[in-house]
Write a protein that holds these residues in place. Structure first.
Motif, PDB file in Angstrom:
ATOM      1  N   ARG A  17      18.910   2.216   9.814  1.00 57.26           N
ATOM      2  CA  ARG A  17      19.292   3.540   9.315  1.00 57.26           C
ATOM      3  C   ARG A  17      19.927   3.336   7.951  1.00 57.26           C
ATOM      4  N   ILE A  18      19.310   3.905   6.913  1.00 55.96           N
ATOM      5  CA  ILE A  18      19.825   3.809   5.549  1.00 55.96           C
ATOM      6  C   ILE A  18      20.313   5.200   5.160  1.00 55.96           C
ATOM      7  N   LEU A  19      21.610   5.314   4.922  1.00 55.12           N
ATOM      8  CA  LEU A  19      22.231   6.603   4.624  1.00 55.12           C
ATOM      9  C   LEU A  19      22.786   6.611   3.207  1.00 55.12           C
ATOM     10  N   VAL A  20      22.750   7.786   2.597  1.00 59.76           N
ATOM     11  CA  VAL A  20      23.220   7.933   1.222  1.00 59.76           C
ATOM     12  C   VAL A  20      23.999   9.231   1.062  1.00 59.76           C
ATOM     13  N   VAL A  21      24.774   9.263  -0.010  1.00 61.53           N
ATOM     14  CA  VAL A  21      25.440  10.480  -0.482  1.00 61.53           C
ATOM     15  C   VAL A  21      25.022  10.644  -1.932  1.00 61.53           C
ATOM     16  N   ASP A  22      24.551  11.822  -2.284  1.00 62.83           N
ATOM     17  CA  ASP A  22      24.120  12.090  -3.651  1.00 62.83           C
ATOM     18  C   ASP A  22      25.304  12.288  -4.577  1.00 62.83           C
ATOM     19  N   GLY A  23      25.137  11.801  -5.813  1.00 60.37           N
ATOM     20  CA  GLY A  23      26.088  12.064  -6.877  1.00 60.37           C
ATOM     21  C   GLY A  23      25.500  13.105  -7.811  1.00 60.37           C
TER      22      GLY A  23
END
Length: 159
Positions: A61-67
């Motif tokens: 599971r690869i999770l991100v938060v956008d900037g």
């Protein structure tokens, strides 16, 4: 100030930014172990290839938060099937890898939000244990989330 954090799964459009953030992680860790002077740029291409293959994998599971432009933060969870034992009823061991927040976005709860989402994913996928290697900066957050010292020493070997 309260920041709204939206965690999402990474897509193929995020690969270049995931590579950028991972490079930041190694720069922050420093030293010849994590960022050897003998390293060339080929690891970035290899990472991009692995990320592309793992984006939809059931064990990752690869999770991100956008900037504002690009990614603010990312974190990767994997589950490996090890051999069950009395300390690991099903042998499913989770690993947290590459938790990193771009310096411009630190102290806004991005890592906490990603970690909480990863921990939910590990629970849903019946991981018996989750391991990670913490940086000095990240260790207080992980302890707050329930991580503790592993009873075995961490050793490694390079061929």
């Amino acid at each position: 100030m309260q920041w709204e954090v939206r965690v999402r799964r990474a897509t193929s459009d995020d690969i270049a930014e995931l590579v950028r953030l991972r490079a930041l992680l190694f720069e922050d860790l420093g030293g010849d172990f994590f960022n050897p002077s003998s390293a060339n740029g080929t690891w970035r291409d290899a990472l991009a290839t692995v990320l592309a293959g793992k984006l939809a994998a059931e064990d990752t599971r690869i999770l991100v938060v956008d900037g504002d432009s690009g990614l603010a933060a990312c974190g990767i969870g994997t589950i490996e099937q090890w051999f069950p034992g009395p300390h690991s009823h099903n042998g499913r061991i989770g690993h947290v890898i590459g938790m990193v927040t771009d310096p411009a976005y630190r102290r806004r709860g991005h890592s906490r939000a990603i970690m909480c989402s990863l921990l939910d994913w590990f629970r849903e996928h019946d991981a018996a244990r989750v391991d990670l290697h913490a940086s000095r900066e990240g260790e207080p957050l992980y302890r707050e989330l329930g991580f503790f010292d592993h009873p075995d020493p961490a050793l490694c070997w390079r061929p």
